[in-house]
Design a protein around this motif. Structure first.
Motif, PDB file in Angstrom:
ATOM      1  N   SER A 116       0.844  -1.198   0.000  1.00  0.00           N
ATOM      2  CA  SER A 116       0.000   0.000   0.000  1.00  0.00           C
ATOM      3  C   SER A 116       0.878   1.246   0.000  1.00  0.00           C
ATOM      4  N   PRO A 130      -1.989   3.221  -8.655  1.00  0.00           N
ATOM      5  CA  PRO A 130      -2.247   1.827  -8.252  1.00  0.00           C
ATOM      6  C   PRO A 130      -2.456   0.888  -9.439  1.00  0.00           C
ATOM      7  N   LYS A 133      -6.659  -1.693  -6.697  1.00  0.00           N
ATOM      8  CA  LYS A 133      -7.297  -0.967  -5.602  1.00  0.00           C
ATOM      9  C   LYS A 133      -8.015  -1.967  -4.700  1.00  0.00           C
ATOM     10  N   THR A 180      -0.929  -0.718   7.434  1.00  0.00           N
ATOM     11  CA  THR A 180      -1.898   0.373   7.462  1.00  0.00           C
ATOM     12  C   THR A 180      -3.189  -0.065   8.132  1.00  0.00           C
ATOM     13  N   ASP A 220      -6.153  -6.681   4.009  1.00  0.00           N
ATOM     14  CA  ASP A 220      -6.605  -6.097   2.744  1.00  0.00           C
ATOM     15  C   ASP A 220      -7.701  -6.968   2.135  1.00  0.00           C
ATOM     16  N   GLU A 248      -7.709   1.678  -0.623  1.00  0.00           N
ATOM     17  CA  GLU A 248      -6.276   1.477  -0.471  1.00  0.00           C
ATOM     18  C   GLU A 248      -5.673   1.199  -1.840  1.00  0.00           C
ATOM     19  N   HIS A 249      -4.493   1.772  -2.093  1.00  0.00           N
ATOM     20  CA  HIS A 249      -3.836   1.626  -3.383  1.00  0.00           C
ATOM     21  C   HIS A 249      -2.629   0.701  -3.272  1.00  0.00           C
ATOM     22  N   LEU A 250      -2.629  -0.362  -4.070  1.00  0.00           N
ATOM     23  CA  LEU A 250      -1.466  -1.225  -4.192  1.00  0.00           C
ATOM     24  C   LEU A 250      -0.712  -0.782  -5.436  1.00  0.00           C
TER      25      LEU A 250
END
Length: 293
Positions: A116, A130, A133, A180, A220, A248-250
């Motif tokens: 993340s 990302p 997401k 996170t 996640d 959340e952005h991977l």
């Protein structure tokens, strides 16, 4: 035919065979990559012919060892990126913190591994837009649900997202430390009534849930979803809370300091989204359980 002629033919055939093998194993960098100015990161990659890709090892469905047809979502995305660049993929494995360290030190060229992006990490390494997401999600023990009221004025509350845990009363929630997700649970006042228990890994937290040591397990959404695909029996005991609580952005993690390389890789992610390439890979792993061994 003289013995000298035969000897020359053998030498010639051997040389052709060696050259053929070398050519067959040579990865040619994309023309534009090899034309970048000397000293630039992209030119260094072209000259090396290799893209060093960091991954978390044996974390299905991101990396699945010993599975040629379904090697893992991150493996396939990494290979696709290397192919677009005309480079040979070279995978380097580590946990989340190790991958960020390797990228920050320039020991890998890119990391996937379900990392993340956040402001603190961005001071150490560069992040692209990302490639995937997700959202903080949970598996909630059905026994922890509040009793259903018989009053028509108070219909049973649906549990769909992490935020709905506030309706379940005081819970013991397991989460991987240093993530996170742990930060969210410990800083968001919506979860202040719960007892947060940290573990060294998601696997340990999940095992604690299965053993009844915690009432819920937070991770996640893609990880939670993958667990329910691998073990459908989980759904008989636990409710997956997968609706979006907070996006959340991977992202791809890159070494810091080279703006051109960051721009190029950022554009790569955009193009792979635009063409549907990433979605196609994603659907292979999350639309069915064909990859489950």
């Amino acid at each position: 035919m003289s013995s000298k002629t035969v000897s020359r033919l053998r030498i010639g055939l051997t040389a052709i065979l060696v050259i053929s093998v070398v050519l067959a194993n040579t990865v040619w960098a994309a023309p534009g990559l090899s034309e970048r100015p000397k000293g630039s990161y992209l030119r260094k990659l072209a000259d090396a012919g290799v893209l060093r890709i960091g991954l978390q090892k044996n974390v299905p469905p991101f990396h699945i060892p010993d599975n040629e047809e379904y090697p893992g979502l991150d493996v396939e995305i990494g290979r696709a990126i290397a192919e677009h660049m005309g480079l040979k993929p070279q995978f380097v494995f580590g946990d989340l913190d190790q991958l960020i360290d390797l990228a920050a030190q320039g020991k890998i060229d890119v990391a996937l591994g379900g990392i993340s992006s956040d402001l603190e990490r961005s001071l150490r390494a560069n992040f692209t837009e990302p490639y995937l997401k997700t959202t903080p999600a949970a598996l909630l023990n059905r026994k922890s649900l509040p009793p259903e009221t018989s009053s028509v004025d108070f219909p049973r509350k649906k549990f769909e997202s992490l935020l709905d845990l506030r309706y379940a009363g005081s819970l013991k929630i397991g989460v991987k430390q240093g993530t996170t997700n742990e930060e969210i649970l410990k800083t968001d006042t919506e979860f202040s009534m719960h007892q947060i228990v940290t573990f060294d890994s998601n696997e340990q937290a999940l095992q604690a849930l299965l053993a009844g040591e915690v009432d819920a397990f937070v991770a996640d959404g893609v990880y939670i979803q993958a667990q329910t695909i691998m073990n459908k029996e989980l759904l008989s005991r636990f409710i997956p809370l997968l609706a979006v609580y907070r996006e959340e952005h991977l992202s791809l993690v890159l070494p810091p300091g080279d703006a051109e390389y960051w721009l190029y890789m950022n554009f790569m992610v955009k193009e792979m989204h635009r063409t549907g390439e990433i979605k196609k890979i994603y659907d292979r792993y999350f639309s069915s359980g064909s990859w489950v061994q």
